[in-house]
Design a protein around this motif. Structure first.
Motif, PDB file in Angstrom:
ATOM      1  N   THR A 196       0.982  -1.013  -0.015  1.00  0.00           N
ATOM      2  CA  THR A 196       0.141  -0.144  -0.075  1.00  0.00           C
ATOM      3  C   THR A 196       0.776   1.327  -0.170  1.00  0.00           C
ATOM      4  O   THR A 196       0.511   2.287  -0.838  1.00  0.00           O
ATOM      5  CB  THR A 196      -0.976  -0.031   1.228  1.00  0.00           C
ATOM      6  OG1 THR A 196      -1.885  -1.302   1.192  1.00  0.00           O
ATOM      7  CG2 THR A 196      -1.698   1.289   1.448  1.00  0.00           C
ATOM      8  N   THR A 197       1.923   1.209   0.668  1.00  0.00           N
ATOM      9  CA  THR A 197       2.633   2.284   0.820  1.00  0.00           C
ATOM     10  C   THR A 197       3.557   2.739  -0.468  1.00  0.00           C
ATOM     11  O   THR A 197       3.653   3.894  -0.950  1.00  0.00           O
ATOM     12  CB  THR A 197       3.717   2.150   2.012  1.00  0.00           C
ATOM     13  OG1 THR A 197       3.202   2.091   3.364  1.00  0.00           O
ATOM     14  CG2 THR A 197       4.583   3.621   2.208  1.00  0.00           C
TER      15      THR A 197
ATOM     16  N   GLU B 191       0.940   4.093  -3.076  1.00  0.00           N
ATOM     17  CA  GLU B 191       0.627   5.464  -2.671  1.00  0.00           C
ATOM     18  C   GLU B 191       1.588   6.422  -3.231  1.00  0.00           C
ATOM     19  O   GLU B 191       1.741   7.543  -3.848  1.00  0.00           O
ATOM     20  CB  GLU B 191       0.303   5.449  -1.325  1.00  0.00           C
ATOM     21  CG  GLU B 191      -1.139   4.743  -1.055  1.00  0.00           C
ATOM     22  CD  GLU B 191      -1.192   5.025   0.434  1.00  0.00           C
ATOM     23  OE1 GLU B 191      -2.482   4.525   0.773  1.00  0.00           O
ATOM     24  OE2 GLU B 191      -0.407   5.113   1.429  1.00  0.00           O
TER      25      GLU B 191
ATOM     26  N   GLN C 275       0.396  -3.972 -10.140  1.00  0.00           N
ATOM     27  CA  GLN C 275       0.393  -4.774  -8.990  1.00  0.00           C
ATOM     28  C   GLN C 275       1.282  -6.140  -9.410  1.00  0.00           C
ATOM     29  O   GLN C 275       1.001  -6.660 -10.582  1.00  0.00           O
ATOM     30  CB  GLN C 275      -0.986  -5.289  -8.540  1.00  0.00           C
ATOM     31  CG  GLN C 275      -0.990  -6.480  -7.331  1.00  0.00           C
ATOM     32  CD  GLN C 275      -2.181  -7.095  -7.525  1.00  0.00           C
ATOM     33  OE1 GLN C 275      -3.325  -6.663  -7.848  1.00  0.00           O
ATOM     34  NE2 GLN C 275      -2.227  -8.691  -6.945  1.00  0.00           N
TER      35      GLN C 275
ATOM     36  N   ASP D 267      -3.469  -5.459  -2.635  1.00  0.00           N
ATOM     37  CA  ASP D 267      -3.566  -4.225  -1.782  1.00  0.00           C
ATOM     38  C   ASP D 267      -2.839  -3.269  -2.720  1.00  0.00           C
ATOM     39  O   ASP D 267      -3.114  -1.970  -2.426  1.00  0.00           O
ATOM     40  CB  ASP D 267      -2.820  -4.529  -0.460  1.00  0.00           C
ATOM     41  CG  ASP D 267      -3.548  -5.212   0.485  1.00  0.00           C
ATOM     42  OD1 ASP D 267      -4.082  -4.994   1.423  1.00  0.00           O
ATOM     43  OD2 ASP D 267      -3.366  -6.388   0.349  1.00  0.00           O
ATOM     44  N   SER D 268      -1.690  -3.400  -3.442  1.00  0.00           N
ATOM     45  CA  SER D 268      -1.256  -2.272  -4.415  1.00  0.00           C
ATOM     46  C   SER D 268      -2.058  -1.950  -5.141  1.00  0.00           C
ATOM     47  O   SER D 268      -2.297  -0.529  -5.576  1.00  0.00           O
ATOM     48  CB  SER D 268      -0.049  -2.556  -4.975  1.00  0.00           C
ATOM     49  OG  SER D 268       0.068  -3.643  -5.623  1.00  0.00           O
TER      50      SER D 268
ATOM     51  N   LYS E  13      -5.527  -2.062  -4.867  1.00  0.00           N
ATOM     52  CA  LYS E  13      -6.503  -1.169  -4.094  1.00  0.00           C
ATOM     53  C   LYS E  13      -6.145   0.121  -3.532  1.00  0.00           C
ATOM     54  O   LYS E  13      -6.975   1.060  -3.695  1.00  0.00           O
ATOM     55  CB  LYS E  13      -6.795  -2.159  -2.977  1.00  0.00           C
ATOM     56  CG  LYS E  13      -7.658  -3.380  -3.274  1.00  0.00           C
ATOM     57  CD  LYS E  13      -7.698  -4.378  -1.939  1.00  0.00           C
ATOM     58  CE  LYS E  13      -8.590  -3.816  -0.946  1.00  0.00           C
ATOM     59  NZ  LYS E  13      -8.707  -5.005   0.347  1.00  0.00           N
ATOM     60  N   ALA E  14      -4.672   0.137  -3.373  1.00  0.00           N
ATOM     61  CA  ALA E  14      -4.395   1.588  -2.784  1.00  0.00           C
ATOM     62  C   ALA E  14      -4.455   2.572  -3.911  1.00  0.00           C
ATOM     63  O   ALA E  14      -4.658   3.547  -3.782  1.00  0.00           O
ATOM     64  CB  ALA E  14      -2.787   1.266  -2.370  1.00  0.00           C
TER      65      ALA E  14
END
Length: 364
Positions: free
Chosen positions: A205-206, A209, A221, A227-228, A230-231
């Motif tokens: 995620t970080t 972002e 991703q 998660d990447s 989704k971010a």
């Protein structure tokens, strides 16, 4: 060594149907899994393949599996335990299981072993993998046709598999942009940052972002969670999913995902044991064998782009397109493969360089 006596008894009492042996009535198949069967990524894709195999073979197969096996030492313990219990074929579903599986295979010569993503074999241990780079090329091609030209990639581990995928995506991206007639920075099409893990939702995620904040127009991703993707969606930037369909797990902006489809291989391997035809081999299937595929396209992908991508799928399946066919230029501008030449499978399986257009380094 632990289980040696059990190993001898298992070899005497539970001999699988190998090549040239009589057909079996039922095959006992065991799977050693990296994560949980609902991890939304790598292991869930394998579990989907297992369920497909069970649906196809019915009562001809008995299945067992063990989840959350991360270390080589744990893998060795679980693989040996299945072999000692008389399972006919044991599947190890991640690269880190290669050495422990090879070790156990020597102790149980009458058990069939299959290792995913590795390169070592023995008389009773084969390996299998999918040409995911083909679908990664297609996802890049789609992205280029849509005009994306400053992609940010959250990469996983710096080994040949992700490196192949990054380069293939970049080749497709350049092709799509050139067909579109778009201008682009030839040295900075695809910026890579490293997670140094197969899955790490917080850092995925970080990193995603951070890439969005730096102005990248599409996030790719590569990790075993969505998660990447989704971010990126949460910040209004489209994404490309990997492994399973990211859109099914909350990444509603994912334009497409590149998918593993292990079911056809699992059906064939177990059927070969069932029929007494199994042999240790090296399998590397692609689009033509339905081992990798694309998810449905997002509604934002134009019809003409979809049609061009699917036409390219057909060309790859027909053997008319080789993703890494020359000319292939390295990051330093040197010609790696001239026009008319292509890397061998061995070259691809040991790949340790980036091509021109990738912005980033491979950690040593």
């Amino acid at each position: 060594m632990r289980f040696v006596i059990a190993a001898v008894l298992a070899a005497m009492l539970a001999v699988p149907a190998m090549a040239g042996e009589a057909a079996a009535e039922k095959v006992r198949a065991a799977f050693v899994l990296l994560e949980t069967i609902d991890d939304q990524g790598w292991t869930q894709a394998h579990y989907k393949g297992i369920k497909h195999m069970q649906d196809v073979l019915g009562d001809k197969v008995e299945v067992a599996y063990t989840e959350n096996i991360h270390s080589p030492s744990d893998a060795e313990r679980v693989i040996r335990d299945y072999a000692a219990k008389g399972y006919d074929i044991v599947f190890g579903t991640t690269f880190a299981y290669m050495e422990p599986m090879l070790k156990v295979a020597r102790e149980f010569p009458d058990t069939a072993f299959e290792h995913c993503s590795g390169y070592k074999q023995s008389e009773n241990m084969g390996n299998y993998f999918g040409r995911m780079y083909q679908t990664e090329y297609l996802a890049g091609y789609m992205s280029g046709l849509m005009g994306y030209k400053d992609v940010g990639t959250v990469a996983t581990q710096p080994i040949p598999e992700p490196i192949r995928g990054i380069d293939a995506f970049t080749i497709g991206l350049r092709k799509g942009l050139e067909e579109r007639g778009a201008e682009y920075d030839a040295d900075k099409l695809n910026t890579v940052v490293w997670l140094n893990s197969w899955r790490d939702p917080i850092n995925e995620t970080t990193l995603a972002e951070t890439l969005v904040k730096r102005g990248h127009d599409l996030i790719r991703q590569m990790a075993d969670t969505p998660d990447s993707s989704k971010a990126a969606c949460a910040m209004g930037t489209p994404a490309i999913g990997y492994g399973t369909d990211a859109a099914r797990f909350g990444a509603d902006c994912a334009l497409v995902s590149t998918l593993w489809n292990w079911g056809p291989f699992y059906v064939q391997a177990v059927r070969d044991v069932l029929n007494g035809q199994w042999e240790a081999d090296s399998f590397w299937g692609g689009l033509d064998e339905n081992i990798v595929e694309l998810s449905p396209f997002h509604g934002d992908v134009p019809r003409d782009v979809r049609d061009k991508v699917m036409a390219e799928v057909a060309r790859i399946e027909a053997g008319e397109v080789e993703v890494f066919a020359g000319p292939v230029i390295g990051q330093d501008g040197q010609v790696l493969y001239p026009e008319g030449e292509s890397p061998s499978d061995k070259d691809l399986l040991t790949k340790r360089f980036f091509i021109k257009g990738v912005d980033g380094k491979i950690p040593q």
